[in-house]
Design a protein around this motif. Sequence first.
Motif, PDB file in Angstrom:
ATOM      1  N   GLY A  82      -0.549  -5.232 -13.548  1.00  0.00           N
ATOM      2  CA  GLY A  82      -0.993  -5.311 -11.831  1.00  0.00           C
ATOM      3  C   GLY A  82      -2.207  -4.607 -11.789  1.00  0.00           C
ATOM      4  O   GLY A  82      -3.117  -4.213 -12.885  1.00  0.00           O
ATOM      5  N   ILE A  83      -2.964  -4.687 -10.058  1.00  0.00           N
ATOM      6  CA  ILE A  83      -4.109  -4.224  -9.968  1.00  0.00           C
ATOM      7  C   ILE A  83      -3.773  -2.952  -9.189  1.00  0.00           C
ATOM      8  O   ILE A  83      -2.979  -3.162  -8.105  1.00  0.00           O
ATOM      9  CB  ILE A  83      -4.445  -5.314  -9.503  1.00  0.00           C
ATOM     10  N   ASN A  86      -9.037  -0.201  -4.906  1.00  0.00           N
ATOM     11  CA  ASN A  86      -9.833   0.045  -3.402  1.00  0.00           C
ATOM     12  C   ASN A  86     -10.900  -0.839  -2.835  1.00  0.00           C
ATOM     13  O   ASN A  86     -11.318  -1.572  -3.757  1.00  0.00           O
ATOM     14  CB  ASN A  86     -10.765   1.572  -3.271  1.00  0.00           C
ATOM     15  N   GLY A  87     -10.526  -1.161  -1.451  1.00  0.00           N
ATOM     16  CA  GLY A  87     -10.982  -1.628  -0.869  1.00  0.00           C
ATOM     17  C   GLY A  87     -10.579  -2.615   0.141  1.00  0.00           C
ATOM     18  O   GLY A  87      -9.127  -2.093   0.549  1.00  0.00           O
ATOM     19  N   ASP A  88     -11.352  -3.600   0.440  1.00  0.00           N
ATOM     20  CA  ASP A  88     -10.790  -4.448   1.695  1.00  0.00           C
ATOM     21  C   ASP A  88      -9.742  -5.444   0.784  1.00  0.00           C
ATOM     22  O   ASP A  88     -10.018  -6.166  -0.167  1.00  0.00           O
ATOM     23  CB  ASP A  88     -11.962  -5.112   2.269  1.00  0.00           C
ATOM     24  N   LYS A  89      -8.226  -6.018   1.531  1.00  0.00           N
ATOM     25  CA  LYS A  89      -7.581  -6.817   0.744  1.00  0.00           C
ATOM     26  C   LYS A  89      -7.626  -7.612   0.588  1.00  0.00           C
ATOM     27  O   LYS A  89      -7.213  -8.350  -0.798  1.00  0.00           O
ATOM     28  CB  LYS A  89      -6.377  -6.149   1.841  1.00  0.00           C
ATOM     29  N   ASP A  90      -8.879  -8.868   1.958  1.00  0.00           N
ATOM     30  CA  ASP A  90      -9.002 -10.132   1.400  1.00  0.00           C
ATOM     31  C   ASP A  90      -9.864 -10.239   0.269  1.00  0.00           C
ATOM     32  O   ASP A  90     -10.218 -10.905  -0.219  1.00  0.00           O
ATOM     33  CB  ASP A  90      -9.822 -10.287   3.084  1.00  0.00           C
ATOM     34  N   GLN A  91     -11.530  -9.443   0.810  1.00  0.00           N
ATOM     35  CA  GLN A  91     -11.487  -9.625  -0.268  1.00  0.00           C
ATOM     36  C   GLN A  91     -11.824  -8.976  -1.974  1.00  0.00           C
ATOM     37  O   GLN A  91     -11.981 -10.176  -2.741  1.00  0.00           O
ATOM     38  CB  GLN A  91     -13.580  -8.733   0.165  1.00  0.00           C
ATOM     39  N   GLN A  92     -10.888  -8.735  -1.856  1.00  0.00           N
ATOM     40  CA  GLN A  92     -10.390  -8.106  -3.422  1.00  0.00           C
ATOM     41  C   GLN A  92      -9.261  -8.583  -3.716  1.00  0.00           C
ATOM     42  O   GLN A  92      -9.378  -9.639  -4.883  1.00  0.00           O
ATOM     43  CB  GLN A  92      -9.960  -6.529  -3.491  1.00  0.00           C
ATOM     44  N   THR A 109      -1.890  -3.880  -5.629  1.00  0.00           N
ATOM     45  CA  THR A 109      -1.696  -3.306  -4.718  1.00  0.00           C
ATOM     46  C   THR A 109      -3.969  -2.941  -4.292  1.00  0.00           C
ATOM     47  O   THR A 109      -4.377  -2.161  -4.837  1.00  0.00           O
ATOM     48  CB  THR A 109      -1.108  -2.272  -5.847  1.00  0.00           C
ATOM     49  N   ILE A 110      -3.546  -3.136  -3.179  1.00  0.00           N
ATOM     50  CA  ILE A 110      -4.828  -3.069  -2.408  1.00  0.00           C
ATOM     51  C   ILE A 110      -4.976  -2.004  -1.627  1.00  0.00           C
ATOM     52  O   ILE A 110      -4.316  -2.156  -0.517  1.00  0.00           O
ATOM     53  CB  ILE A 110      -5.648  -4.404  -2.351  1.00  0.00           C
ATOM     54  N   SER A 111      -6.093  -0.583  -1.496  1.00  0.00           N
ATOM     55  CA  SER A 111      -5.760  -0.132  -0.174  1.00  0.00           C
ATOM     56  C   SER A 111      -5.818   0.078   0.632  1.00  0.00           C
ATOM     57  O   SER A 111      -4.738   0.226   1.926  1.00  0.00           O
ATOM     58  CB  SER A 111      -6.615   1.565  -0.862  1.00  0.00           C
ATOM     59  N   SER A 112      -6.832  -1.115   1.497  1.00  0.00           N
ATOM     60  CA  SER A 112      -6.743  -1.044   2.563  1.00  0.00           C
ATOM     61  C   SER A 112      -5.000  -1.803   2.719  1.00  0.00           C
ATOM     62  O   SER A 112      -5.132  -1.743   3.927  1.00  0.00           O
ATOM     63  CB  SER A 112      -7.643  -2.123   3.017  1.00  0.00           C
ATOM     64  N   ASP A 113      -4.113  -2.601   2.323  1.00  0.00           N
ATOM     65  CA  ASP A 113      -3.249  -2.996   2.566  1.00  0.00           C
ATOM     66  C   ASP A 113      -2.362  -1.521   2.914  1.00  0.00           C
ATOM     67  O   ASP A 113      -1.442  -1.502   3.799  1.00  0.00           O
ATOM     68  CB  ASP A 113      -2.077  -3.751   1.696  1.00  0.00           C
ATOM     69  N   ILE A 114      -2.444  -0.660   2.435  1.00  0.00           N
ATOM     70  CA  ILE A 114      -1.172   0.235   3.153  1.00  0.00           C
ATOM     71  C   ILE A 114      -1.601   1.796   3.075  1.00  0.00           C
ATOM     72  O   ILE A 114      -0.996   2.739   3.982  1.00  0.00           O
ATOM     73  CB  ILE A 114      -0.601   1.164   1.844  1.00  0.00           C
ATOM     74  N   GLY A 115      -3.237   1.942   3.806  1.00  0.00           N
ATOM     75  CA  GLY A 115      -4.291   2.933   4.467  1.00  0.00           C
ATOM     76  C   GLY A 115      -3.692   4.627   3.354  1.00  0.00           C
ATOM     77  O   GLY A 115      -4.637   5.013   4.199  1.00  0.00           O
ATOM     78  N   ILE A 116      -4.454   4.282   2.510  1.00  0.00           N
ATOM     79  CA  ILE A 116      -4.082   5.107   1.015  1.00  0.00           C
ATOM     80  C   ILE A 116      -4.858   4.650   0.113  1.00  0.00           C
ATOM     81  O   ILE A 116      -4.994   3.852   0.113  1.00  0.00           O
ATOM     82  CB  ILE A 116      -3.380   6.131   1.176  1.00  0.00           C
ATOM     83  N   HIS A 117      -5.935   5.140  -0.422  1.00  0.00           N
ATOM     84  CA  HIS A 117      -6.616   5.036  -1.507  1.00  0.00           C
ATOM     85  C   HIS A 117      -6.721   6.147  -3.018  1.00  0.00           C
ATOM     86  O   HIS A 117      -6.815   6.872  -2.914  1.00  0.00           O
ATOM     87  CB  HIS A 117      -8.676   4.195  -0.966  1.00  0.00           C
TER      88      HIS A 117
END
Length: 190
Positions: A82-83, A86-92, A109-117
Amino acid sequence: NETSFPDIWNKITEDVVQLFLQNKISFQDQRRFRLRHIFQKKIKDEEADELFNIYLGFYEDSWTLFDDVIPCLDFFSKEKLGIISNGDKDQQRQKLKNLNIFDRFAVITISSDIGIHKPDKELFFYACKQANEKTANCFYIGDNYEADMIGARNAGITGIWINRNNLKLKDKDIIQVNTLNELKNKINPN
Protein backbone atom coordinates in the motif's frame (compact mmCIF):
# COMPACT_ATOMS: atom_id res chain seq x y z
CA ASN A 1 25.48 33.61 2.10
CA GLU A 2 23.34 33.34 -1.02
CA THR A 3 20.52 30.83 -1.07
CA SER A 4 19.96 28.90 -4.29
CA PHE A 5 16.69 29.07 -6.22
CA PRO A 6 15.87 25.38 -5.57
CA ASP A 7 16.41 25.91 -1.83
CA ILE A 8 14.08 28.92 -1.82
CA TRP A 9 11.48 27.07 -3.92
CA ASN A 10 11.64 24.00 -1.68
CA LYS A 11 11.26 26.07 1.49
CA ILE A 12 8.26 27.97 0.08
CA THR A 13 6.76 24.69 -1.10
CA GLU A 14 7.25 23.06 2.30
CA ASP A 15 5.59 25.97 4.09
CA VAL A 16 2.65 26.42 1.73
CA VAL A 17 1.94 22.71 1.31
CA GLN A 18 1.47 22.57 5.08
CA LEU A 19 -1.30 25.16 4.71
CA PHE A 20 -2.88 22.99 2.02
CA LEU A 21 -2.58 19.86 4.14
CA GLN A 22 -4.24 21.72 7.03
CA ASN A 23 -7.13 22.59 4.67
CA LYS A 24 -6.40 26.32 5.05
CA ILE A 25 -5.90 26.89 1.31
CA SER A 26 -6.84 24.98 -1.82
CA PHE A 27 -4.42 22.93 -3.89
CA GLN A 28 -4.65 25.54 -6.67
CA ASP A 29 -4.09 28.41 -4.23
CA GLN A 30 -0.91 26.85 -2.86
CA ARG A 31 0.46 26.70 -6.41
CA ARG A 32 -0.38 30.39 -6.99
CA PHE A 33 1.06 31.41 -3.65
CA ARG A 34 4.40 29.76 -4.45
CA LEU A 35 4.74 31.68 -7.71
CA ARG A 36 3.74 35.01 -6.19
CA HIS A 37 6.23 34.50 -3.39
CA ILE A 38 9.11 33.39 -5.58
CA PHE A 39 8.67 36.27 -8.03
CA GLN A 40 7.84 38.75 -5.26
CA LYS A 41 5.08 40.39 -7.26
CA LYS A 42 1.35 40.38 -7.70
CA ILE A 43 0.38 37.91 -10.39
CA LYS A 44 -3.19 37.41 -11.60
CA ASP A 45 -4.65 33.95 -11.04
CA GLU A 46 -4.70 33.14 -14.76
CA GLU A 47 -1.05 34.12 -15.21
CA ALA A 48 -0.02 32.19 -12.10
CA ASP A 49 -1.88 29.12 -13.38
CA GLU A 50 -0.18 29.42 -16.76
CA LEU A 51 3.29 29.79 -15.21
CA PHE A 52 2.68 26.90 -12.84
CA ASN A 53 1.57 24.68 -15.71
CA ILE A 54 4.90 25.34 -17.43
CA TYR A 55 6.71 24.35 -14.25
CA LEU A 56 4.40 21.36 -13.80
CA GLY A 57 5.29 20.00 -17.23
CA PHE A 58 8.99 19.98 -16.33
CA TYR A 59 8.23 18.61 -12.87
CA GLU A 60 6.17 15.71 -14.22
CA ASP A 61 8.82 14.95 -16.85
CA SER A 62 11.36 14.59 -14.03
CA TRP A 63 9.39 11.92 -12.15
CA THR A 64 11.63 8.88 -11.90
CA LEU A 65 12.04 5.93 -9.61
CA PHE A 66 15.13 5.18 -7.60
CA ASP A 67 16.95 2.16 -9.04
CA ASP A 68 16.01 0.03 -6.03
CA VAL A 69 12.22 0.51 -6.29
CA ILE A 70 11.31 -2.10 -8.92
CA PRO A 71 13.54 -4.84 -7.44
CA CYS A 72 11.97 -4.14 -4.03
CA LEU A 73 8.43 -4.24 -5.42
CA ASP A 74 9.28 -7.46 -7.24
CA PHE A 75 10.69 -9.05 -4.08
CA PHE A 76 7.57 -8.18 -2.08
CA SER A 77 5.12 -8.76 -4.95
CA LYS A 78 3.22 -11.49 -3.10
CA GLU A 79 2.58 -9.16 -0.16
CA LYS A 80 -0.33 -6.75 0.13
CA LEU A 81 1.39 -3.44 -0.61
CA GLY A 82 0.00 0.00 0.00
CA ILE A 83 0.82 3.66 -0.27
CA ILE A 84 0.15 6.42 2.24
CA SER A 85 0.86 9.83 0.75
CA ASN A 86 0.34 13.44 1.65
CA GLY A 87 -0.71 15.55 -1.27
CA ASP A 88 -3.26 15.97 -3.98
CA LYS A 89 -5.09 12.75 -4.80
CA ASP A 90 -5.11 13.26 -8.57
CA GLN A 91 -1.44 14.23 -8.81
CA GLN A 92 -0.25 11.43 -6.56
CA ARG A 93 -2.23 8.79 -8.46
CA GLN A 94 -1.03 10.19 -11.78
CA LYS A 95 2.55 9.97 -10.57
CA LEU A 96 2.11 6.28 -9.72
CA LYS A 97 0.51 5.65 -13.12
CA ASN A 98 3.20 7.56 -15.03
CA LEU A 99 5.86 5.53 -13.22
CA ASN A 100 4.03 2.28 -14.09
CA ILE A 101 3.67 1.13 -10.49
CA PHE A 102 0.05 2.05 -9.71
CA ASP A 103 -1.23 -1.51 -10.13
CA ARG A 104 1.34 -2.92 -7.72
CA PHE A 105 -0.53 -1.51 -4.73
CA ALA A 106 -3.65 -3.00 -3.18
CA VAL A 107 -4.35 0.16 -1.18
CA ILE A 108 -3.57 3.76 -2.05
CA THR A 109 -4.36 6.21 0.75
CA ILE A 110 -3.85 9.88 -0.03
CA SER A 111 -4.37 12.59 2.54
CA SER A 112 -6.55 14.79 0.33
CA ASP A 113 -9.02 11.91 -0.09
CA ILE A 114 -9.93 11.97 3.58
CA GLY A 115 -8.83 15.39 4.84
CA ILE A 116 -6.09 14.33 7.23
CA HIS A 117 -2.36 14.07 6.61
CA LYS A 118 0.78 12.44 7.94
CA PRO A 119 1.88 12.32 10.70
CA ASP A 120 -1.73 12.06 11.98
CA LYS A 121 -2.09 8.47 13.15
CA GLU A 122 -5.69 8.43 11.88
CA LEU A 123 -4.39 8.39 8.29
CA PHE A 124 -2.36 5.27 9.10
CA PHE A 125 -5.37 3.67 10.83
CA TYR A 126 -7.50 4.46 7.77
CA ALA A 127 -4.96 2.82 5.42
CA CYS A 128 -4.79 -0.31 7.58
CA LYS A 129 -8.58 -0.51 7.68
CA GLN A 130 -8.67 -0.22 3.87
CA ALA A 131 -6.12 -3.06 3.70
CA ASN A 132 -8.11 -5.07 6.26
CA GLU A 133 -4.94 -5.44 8.34
CA LYS A 134 -4.12 -4.84 11.99
CA THR A 135 -1.56 -2.10 12.54
CA ALA A 136 0.67 -4.50 14.50
CA ASN A 137 0.99 -6.66 11.36
CA CYS A 138 2.06 -3.77 9.12
CA PHE A 139 5.31 -2.13 8.19
CA TYR A 140 5.58 1.42 6.92
CA ILE A 141 8.59 2.50 4.89
CA GLY A 142 9.05 6.23 4.52
CA ASP A 143 11.72 8.82 3.83
CA ASN A 144 10.42 11.66 6.03
CA TYR A 145 11.25 11.07 9.67
CA GLU A 146 8.64 13.43 11.11
CA ALA A 147 5.70 12.59 8.85
CA ASP A 148 6.41 8.91 8.30
CA MET A 149 8.17 7.51 11.35
CA ILE A 150 6.31 9.52 14.00
CA GLY A 151 2.97 8.80 12.32
CA ALA A 152 3.66 5.09 11.97
CA ARG A 153 4.89 4.80 15.57
CA ASN A 154 1.84 6.64 16.93
CA ALA A 155 -0.41 4.25 15.00
CA GLY A 156 1.39 1.15 16.33
CA ILE A 157 2.95 0.31 12.97
CA THR A 158 6.58 -0.73 12.62
CA GLY A 159 8.23 2.12 10.77
CA ILE A 160 11.34 1.74 8.66
CA TRP A 161 13.08 4.97 7.74
CA ILE A 162 14.72 4.98 4.33
CA ASN A 163 17.60 7.30 5.07
CA ARG A 164 19.10 7.76 1.60
CA ASN A 165 21.19 10.75 2.73
CA ASN A 166 22.63 8.95 5.76
CA LEU A 167 21.41 11.62 8.17
CA LYS A 168 22.24 11.24 11.85
CA LEU A 169 19.32 10.39 14.07
CA LYS A 170 19.27 10.39 17.85
CA ASP A 171 16.28 8.01 17.97
CA LYS A 172 17.89 4.58 18.20
CA ASP A 173 14.51 2.80 18.21
CA ILE A 174 13.83 3.61 14.55
CA ILE A 175 14.79 0.91 12.07
CA GLN A 176 16.84 2.47 9.27
CA VAL A 177 17.91 1.43 5.81
CA ASN A 178 19.87 3.39 3.24
CA THR A 179 18.33 1.63 0.24
CA LEU A 180 15.21 -0.43 -0.39
CA ASN A 181 17.49 -3.39 -1.16
CA GLU A 182 18.10 -3.67 2.59
CA LEU A 183 14.40 -4.29 3.34
CA LYS A 184 14.62 -8.00 2.56
CA ASN A 185 16.91 -8.27 5.62
CA LYS A 186 14.43 -6.34 7.80
CA ILE A 187 11.07 -7.80 6.71
CA ASN A 188 10.36 -11.48 6.21
CA PRO A 189 7.71 -11.90 3.55
CA ASN A 190 5.02 -14.54 4.07
